[in-house]
Structure formats: structure tokens, C-alpha cells
Design a protein around this motif. Structure first.
Motif, PDB file in Angstrom:
ATOM      1  N   LEU A  94       0.800  -1.154  -0.044  1.00 44.20           N
ATOM      2  CA  LEU A  94       0.075  -0.029   0.116  1.00 44.20           C
ATOM      3  C   LEU A  94       0.834   1.235   0.271  1.00 44.20           C
ATOM      4  O   LEU A  94       0.615   2.239  -0.669  1.00 44.20           O
ATOM      5  N   SER A  95       1.800   1.253   0.823  1.00 45.04           N
ATOM      6  CA  SER A  95       2.799   2.346   0.909  1.00 45.04           C
ATOM      7  C   SER A  95       3.512   2.867  -0.572  1.00 45.04           C
ATOM      8  O   SER A  95       4.097   3.762  -0.757  1.00 45.04           O
ATOM      9  N   SER A  96       3.547   1.858  -1.529  1.00 44.20           N
ATOM     10  CA  SER A  96       4.248   2.197  -2.774  1.00 44.20           C
ATOM     11  C   SER A  96       3.287   2.907  -3.793  1.00 44.20           C
ATOM     12  O   SER A  96       3.666   3.128  -4.956  1.00 44.20           O
ATOM     13  N   PHE A  97       2.237   3.215  -3.367  1.00 41.39           N
ATOM     14  CA  PHE A  97       1.196   3.708  -4.204  1.00 41.39           C
ATOM     15  C   PHE A  97       1.686   5.117  -5.021  1.00 41.39           C
ATOM     16  O   PHE A  97       2.419   5.775  -4.118  1.00 41.39           O
ATOM     17  N   GLN A  98       1.757   5.187  -6.157  1.00 45.16           N
ATOM     18  CA  GLN A  98       2.573   6.248  -6.843  1.00 45.16           C
ATOM     19  C   GLN A  98       1.595   6.712  -8.451  1.00 45.16           C
ATOM     20  O   GLN A  98       1.288   5.827  -9.248  1.00 45.16           O
ATOM     21  N   ILE A  99       1.548   7.881  -8.412  1.00 43.07           N
ATOM     22  CA  ILE A  99       0.751   8.197  -9.772  1.00 43.07           C
ATOM     23  C   ILE A  99       1.804   8.639 -10.834  1.00 43.07           C
ATOM     24  O   ILE A  99       2.857   9.367 -10.324  1.00 43.07           O
ATOM     25  N   TYR A 100       1.805   8.287 -11.916  1.00 42.60           N
ATOM     26  CA  TYR A 100       2.759   8.743 -12.939  1.00 42.60           C
ATOM     27  C   TYR A 100       2.284  10.148 -13.136  1.00 42.60           C
ATOM     28  O   TYR A 100       1.328  10.343 -14.081  1.00 42.60           O
ATOM     29  N   PRO A 101       3.029  11.316 -13.000  1.00 40.76           N
ATOM     30  CA  PRO A 101       2.783  12.442 -13.566  1.00 40.76           C
ATOM     31  C   PRO A 101       2.541  12.903 -14.862  1.00 40.76           C
ATOM     32  O   PRO A 101       1.779  13.618 -15.254  1.00 40.76           O
ATOM     33  N   TRP A 102       3.390  12.110 -15.661  1.00 42.03           N
ATOM     34  CA  TRP A 102       3.310  12.338 -17.102  1.00 42.03           C
ATOM     35  C   TRP A 102       2.076  11.881 -17.945  1.00 42.03           C
ATOM     36  O   TRP A 102       1.813  12.098 -19.014  1.00 42.03           O
ATOM     37  N   THR A 103       1.277  11.241 -16.924  1.00 41.57           N
ATOM     38  CA  THR A 103       0.213  10.710 -17.656  1.00 41.57           C
ATOM     39  C   THR A 103      -1.116  11.474 -17.182  1.00 41.57           C
ATOM     40  O   THR A 103      -2.270  11.181 -17.841  1.00 41.57           O
ATOM     41  N   LEU A 104      -0.861  12.444 -16.336  1.00 38.35           N
ATOM     42  CA  LEU A 104      -2.347  13.182 -16.176  1.00 38.35           C
ATOM     43  C   LEU A 104      -2.817  14.241 -17.182  1.00 38.35           C
ATOM     44  O   LEU A 104      -3.850  14.528 -17.075  1.00 38.35           O
ATOM     45  N   ASP A 105      -1.860  14.374 -18.048  1.00 38.29           N
ATOM     46  CA  ASP A 105      -2.462  15.304 -19.133  1.00 38.29           C
ATOM     47  C   ASP A 105      -3.034  14.550 -20.414  1.00 38.29           C
ATOM     48  O   ASP A 105      -3.391  14.969 -21.318  1.00 38.29           O
ATOM     49  N   GLY A 106      -3.492  13.196 -20.121  1.00 39.52           N
ATOM     50  CA  GLY A 106      -4.122  12.310 -21.112  1.00 39.52           C
ATOM     51  C   GLY A 106      -5.174  11.541 -20.652  1.00 39.52           C
ATOM     52  O   GLY A 106      -5.484  11.677 -19.550  1.00 39.52           O
ATOM     53  N   LYS A 107      -5.484  10.748 -21.675  1.00 42.89           N
ATOM     54  CA  LYS A 107      -6.692   9.849 -21.243  1.00 42.89           C
ATOM     55  C   LYS A 107      -6.311   8.546 -20.499  1.00 42.89           C
ATOM     56  O   LYS A 107      -7.038   7.989 -19.643  1.00 42.89           O
ATOM     57  N   LEU A 108      -5.115   8.276 -20.694  1.00 46.86           N
ATOM     58  CA  LEU A 108      -4.755   6.917 -19.654  1.00 46.86           C
ATOM     59  C   LEU A 108      -4.038   7.063 -18.541  1.00 46.86           C
ATOM     60  O   LEU A 108      -2.799   6.975 -18.463  1.00 46.86           O
ATOM     61  N   ARG A 109      -4.474   8.038 -17.670  1.00 50.78           N
ATOM     62  CA  ARG A 109      -4.118   8.333 -16.223  1.00 50.78           C
ATOM     63  C   ARG A 109      -3.920   7.083 -15.575  1.00 50.78           C
ATOM     64  O   ARG A 109      -4.600   6.201 -15.500  1.00 50.78           O
ATOM     65  N   THR A 110      -2.488   7.016 -15.186  1.00 46.54           N
ATOM     66  CA  THR A 110      -1.924   5.550 -14.517  1.00 46.54           C
ATOM     67  C   THR A 110      -1.368   5.668 -13.214  1.00 46.54           C
ATOM     68  O   THR A 110      -0.399   6.680 -13.112  1.00 46.54           O
ATOM     69  N   ALA A 111      -1.351   4.878 -12.403  1.00 44.27           N
ATOM     70  CA  ALA A 111      -0.698   4.662 -11.223  1.00 44.27           C
ATOM     71  C   ALA A 111      -0.094   3.493 -11.096  1.00 44.27           C
ATOM     72  O   ALA A 111      -0.522   2.365 -12.008  1.00 44.27           O
ATOM     73  N   ARG A 112       0.708   3.324 -10.033  1.00 46.43           N
ATOM     74  CA  ARG A 112       1.359   1.902  -9.688  1.00 46.43           C
ATOM     75  C   ARG A 112       1.596   1.694  -8.480  1.00 46.43           C
ATOM     76  O   ARG A 112       1.393   2.244  -7.540  1.00 46.43           O
ATOM     77  N   LEU A 113       1.439   0.113  -8.175  1.00 43.40           N
ATOM     78  CA  LEU A 113       1.640  -0.289  -6.645  1.00 43.40           C
ATOM     79  C   LEU A 113       2.773  -1.490  -6.863  1.00 43.40           C
ATOM     80  O   LEU A 113       2.305  -2.256  -7.665  1.00 43.40           O
ATOM     81  N   LEU A 114       3.714  -1.547  -6.310  1.00 45.47           N
ATOM     82  CA  LEU A 114       4.483  -2.202  -6.198  1.00 45.47           C
ATOM     83  C   LEU A 114       4.048  -3.679  -5.480  1.00 45.47           C
ATOM     84  O   LEU A 114       3.194  -3.560  -4.587  1.00 45.47           O
ATOM     85  N   CYS A 115       4.579  -4.787  -5.679  1.00 48.23           N
ATOM     86  CA  CYS A 115       3.943  -5.982  -4.996  1.00 48.23           C
ATOM     87  C   CYS A 115       5.181  -6.946  -4.417  1.00 48.23           C
ATOM     88  O   CYS A 115       6.115  -6.997  -4.788  1.00 48.23           O
ATOM     89  N   GLN A 116       4.583  -7.684  -3.542  1.00 44.41           N
ATOM     90  CA  GLN A 116       5.240  -8.936  -2.943  1.00 44.41           C
ATOM     91  C   GLN A 116       4.801 -10.034  -3.459  1.00 44.41           C
ATOM     92  O   GLN A 116       3.701 -10.050  -3.651  1.00 44.41           O
ATOM     93  N   ILE A 117       5.471 -10.926  -3.652  1.00 42.25           N
ATOM     94  CA  ILE A 117       5.255 -12.250  -4.442  1.00 42.25           C
ATOM     95  C   ILE A 117       4.899 -13.414  -3.416  1.00 42.25           C
ATOM     96  O   ILE A 117       5.795 -13.651  -2.645  1.00 42.25           O
ATOM     97  N   TYR A 118       3.863 -13.966  -3.635  1.00 43.84           N
ATOM     98  CA  TYR A 118       3.422 -15.258  -2.785  1.00 43.84           C
ATOM     99  C   TYR A 118       3.281 -16.573  -3.672  1.00 43.84           C
ATOM    100  O   TYR A 118       3.063 -16.246  -4.704  1.00 43.84           O
TER     101      TYR A 118
END
Length: 448
Positions: free
Chosen positions: A77-101
């Protein structure tokens, strides 16, 4: 100003709705540090936060076989991040890093992030936090008519040169603005020694946070460069006859009371016993960690005399030809700079083996030799031998040989990653050493 960190499930969902985010990329890395992504539409976010997303581990380099391929990527949860370069377009994107199980619900032993998590926890049990501050170097190259990169630098400038806002400088400043928008804390950026070469220095933070940020920094650099019609490469030595790209890593330990554990005003050079022993561990294990810190065949084209890259195992205060340097600045700024890592590697594994080496030095009380302030590149072999100055491995094959003999590396990486890494990189070395290069053809074809 960077947005306030979002760390709870409710806050993430709220932020996604308010910023009209369309996609969330669930990210993790393979054994070599390549970012892997599963993109989900925003309407599936809550389910993914609760349950994670399922992946086929047999398709990820160094992960698992078909028989044990079912795995789950659980977002941090603490890794949530919005990509600023996507905010001026239609494909606004964020990312979450993951742990693998794995399929049994246990942490997957081949998850590179888990290697660093374990090492950070080991340091914590000893009463220390670990800070890392990397300096990232990269090249900006031109693109051909098909949009493919060519080995033609974007400029002809040199170290610290100020161009009249040439395209390379514009790219670097745009990268800095985007990283700052994400709260990554860029310390400074500048043109490096080689034409088309640039550096972005990240402010230090705890090892896990910085390693996580590196995964996104590389994506940011490449994305912004392409937006400006260039290609950013983290290849350690893309051009013959000039400097390569390194990732010098400044590191320090923090005691439980928040003080820098490397600082000691009354100590020699202002360093504590912890600092000397940590430094001693880095030097003592420098050969066996080299295959992780300089992980590719091309990495060893950078680690040669004459181009400001470290070759010889030594330390110094001011001498930049040494493997380790103790930069100026004491108090909270006291730190050790390791100079042989390069930016092509997996930061989770790189940070883990550095921390493991330093902690081993403290556990065993390894005392480093005297600092060498003379230019080691201009010493003859006899002078280096008389000063006890050894050399790093000369190629990936030699580095893998040293790694394969190291119990510290096996314990740090775990059996899964240790053996998979040696196997994968061994194949790379075998392929390279049997390949006939253009240099060989030009030199031998007509004369032999």
C-alpha cells in the motif's frame, strides 16, 4: 509540490477516484531487475488490494517451473504512486509495487525484494536502519528513422557543461520535475563526462524505499526521453573510448536513537568503529559481490583503468581512483561511497549484498587497510602489490566464479536466487565468450 503520501486502502481508492486514474500497474521485478507489470482497470482496484493479482511464475525469468507457476502479487500500500506524465492524457496511470507469494501462500523465495527485506530486518535486529543514496548515470541517444536507438550521443558536451538548453538538458530537467512530483527527492542533476551522458542524484532514504524508487526512476527516465525523441540507456559502457555509466551508492547506518552510526567526531577521520568495520566488510567481499553489483558482460568494459571507474580494491577519503571513498561531510552526512555498482542491475539484490557485506564486517570486526590517497591507476604492479592492493574481477566469468564460492552470497540471496542467478548469468557469459566479434574479424581475418 509532491502529493502527500497515500498509505491506506481507503486513501488509495479515494485518490484514484479524485484524480480520475484509469489504470493501476501492479509491478514486481524478475531476478535481473526487469520491471514486470499487470495493468488493471481502476474499477478492479479494491479487489486487487484485498486479494492481489495472480501471475504465471513460470513466465518470469528466474522464478519457477510450470509445475509451481501459480503465484500471487500482493500490492504494498505504501508504494502507491501516480505517474505525473500521464495526468495530461486519457490513460491516467498509477502503480503499486508488489510482494510475491507462492501457491502455498508463503513469500516466494525468488522474489528479489524479499532478499532485501530480509537483510533490512537483520540490520534492524542489530539496532540499525540502513540508508542508501545512489547517483544514477545514463546516456541519451538519438533515434533512427524507425524509432530505434543508435549509438549516437544526443550532444557533444562534457562534465558539468551548460548547454544553451540543448535537447539533452531539457530531457534531464523534465526528468527531474517528474521525479520531484513523485516525491523522490532529486538532490541534483548535471551533464556527465561523456557526450550524451547525464547524472541524476537521489536523496538518501531507507534501503527498501530507495530500491523501490529505482524501479520507477528507470521507467521515468526512459519514458521522458522518448517523449523528447531520444532513447535513455543504462548500459554501463555503450561507447568505446569514453567513460561508462556507474551507480555510486552512498550508504550509512542509523542507530536506534536516530544518530548516524558511522559518525564519531573523536574517531580517526571522524569515523566510528562501525564505519571502519562496515567499510572493511565491503572491501573484503568486493570480489564475490561484483557479479551482482556489475551484473552484465558489458559492465566489465566500464571497470577498466583510465576512465574513472574503480578497478582496484582500496579505499580513500579524496582519491577517486579507489573502490570506496569516504566523502567530505560529517555528523548526519557521514557516509561511505561504493563506486563499482552500475545502474543495469537489480537494486534489491545490489543493496542486499552491500548491506550483507557491511554487516559481516561489523560482526567479524574486519579492519580495513590504510587509505590510499595516491592515484592507483599510475602505480606499477609492484607498487600495488607492496601496498596490498588487489583487483576486482576482470570479466563476468571471473566474477561468477568468485560468487559461486561465497557462503555469504548464498546465505544472503537464498538458494533459489543464488543458483538461478549463477545459471542465467553463466549462460550469458558462455554466449559472449563463444561469439566472434567485429573487432576479431577486423584484427585477424586478413592477417592470419
Amino acid at each position: 509540490m509532491p502529493a502527500k503520501a497515500v498509505t491506506s486502502k481507503e486513501d488509495i481508492i479515494k485518490e484514484v477516484k479524485e484524480k480520475d486514474i484509469k489504470f493501476i500497474e501492479m509491478q514486481f521485478s524478475d531476478i535481473l531487475g526487469t520491471v514486470k507489470t499487470v495493468a488493471i482497470p481502476a474499477h478492479n482496484l479494491e479487489k486487487a488490494l484485498d486479494e492481489g493479482v495472480y501471475i504465471d511464475g513460470s513466465s518470469i525469468l528466474g522464478y519457477a517451473t510450470i509445475e509451481e507457476s501459480d503465484m500471487r502479487a500482493q500490492p504494498i500500500l505504501s508504494s502507491f504512486q501516480i505517474y505525473p506524465w500521464t495526468l495530461d492524457g486519457k490513460l491516467r496511470t498509477a502503480r503499486l509495487l508488489c510482494q510475491i507469494y507462492d501457491h502455498s501462500g508463503n513469500r516466494f523465495k525468488g522474489d528479489p525484494r524479499w532478499v532485501l527485506e530480509r537483510m533490512v530486518e537483520k540490520a534492524k535486529k542489530k539496532g540499525f536502519g540502513c540508508n542508501m543514496g545512489p547517483e544514477f548515470e545514463f546516456f541519451l541517444f538519438k533515434l533512427d528513422a524507425n524509432g530505434d536507438p543508435i549509438p549516437a550521443p544526443s550532444d557533444s558536451a562534457g562534465y558539468f557543461d551548460l548547454m544553451a538548453l540543448d535537447k539533452g538538458e531539457e530531457v534531464r530537467k523534465d526528468i527531474t520535475l517528474n521525479l520531484d512530483d513523485m516525491g523522490f527527492g532529486v538532490e541534483a542533476s548535471h551533464h556527465e563526462v561523456a557526450p550524451g551522458q547525464h547524472e541524476v542524484g537521489m536523496r538518501y532514504n531507507d534501503a527498501l524505499t530507495v530500491a523501490d524508487r529505482i524501479m520507477t526512476l528507470k521507467l521515468t527516465v526512459k519514458t521522458i526521453a522518448l517523449r523528447h525523441g531520444m532513447y535513455a540507456s543504462f548500459m554501463p559502457k555503450p561507447l568505446f573510448g569514453t567513460n561508462g555509466s556507474g551507480m555510486h551508492v552512498h550508504q550509512s547506518l542509523v542507530a536506534a536513537d536516530g544518530k548516524n552510526a558511522f559518525d564519531e567526531p573523536s574517531g580517526r577521520f571522524g569515523l566510528s568503529e562501525n564505519a571502519f568495520q562496515y567499510l572493511g566488510g565491503l572491501l573484503a567481499h568486493s570480489r564475490e559481490t561484483c557479479a551482482i553489483l556489475a551484473p552484465h558482460v558489458n559492465s566489465y568494459k566500464r571497470l577498466v583503468p583510465g576512465y574513472e571507474a574503480p578497478v582496484y580494491i582500496s579505499w580513500a577519503n579524496m582519491n577517486r581512483s579507489a573502490l570506496i571513498r569516504v566523502p567530505a561531510g560529517r555528523g548526519g552526512r557521514t557516509r561511505i561511497e561504493l563506486r563499482n555498482p552500475d545502474p543495469s542491475g537489480n537494486p534489491y539484490l545490489q543493496f542486499a549484498v552491500m548491506l550483507a557485506s557491511g554487516l559481516d564486517g561489523m560482526e567479524k570486526g574486519i579492519v580495513p587497510p590504510e587509505p590510499v590517497e595516491k592515484d592507483i591507476y599510475h602505480m606499477c604492479t609492484e607498487e600495488r602489490d607492496s601496498n596490498g592492493i588487489g583487483s576486482l574481477p576482470e570479466n563476468l566469468g571471473a566474477a561468477l566464479d568468485r560468487m559461486s564460492e561465497s557462503q555469504l552470497m548464498k546465505d544472503t540471496l537464498g538458494d533459489h536466487i543464488f543458483h538461478h542467478y549463477i545459471n542465467i548469468k553463466g549462460q550469458e557469459w558462455d554466449e559472449f565468450r563463444t561469439f566472434v566479434t567485429d573487432w576479431e574479424l577486423k584484427r585477424y581475418l586478413k592477417v592470419l
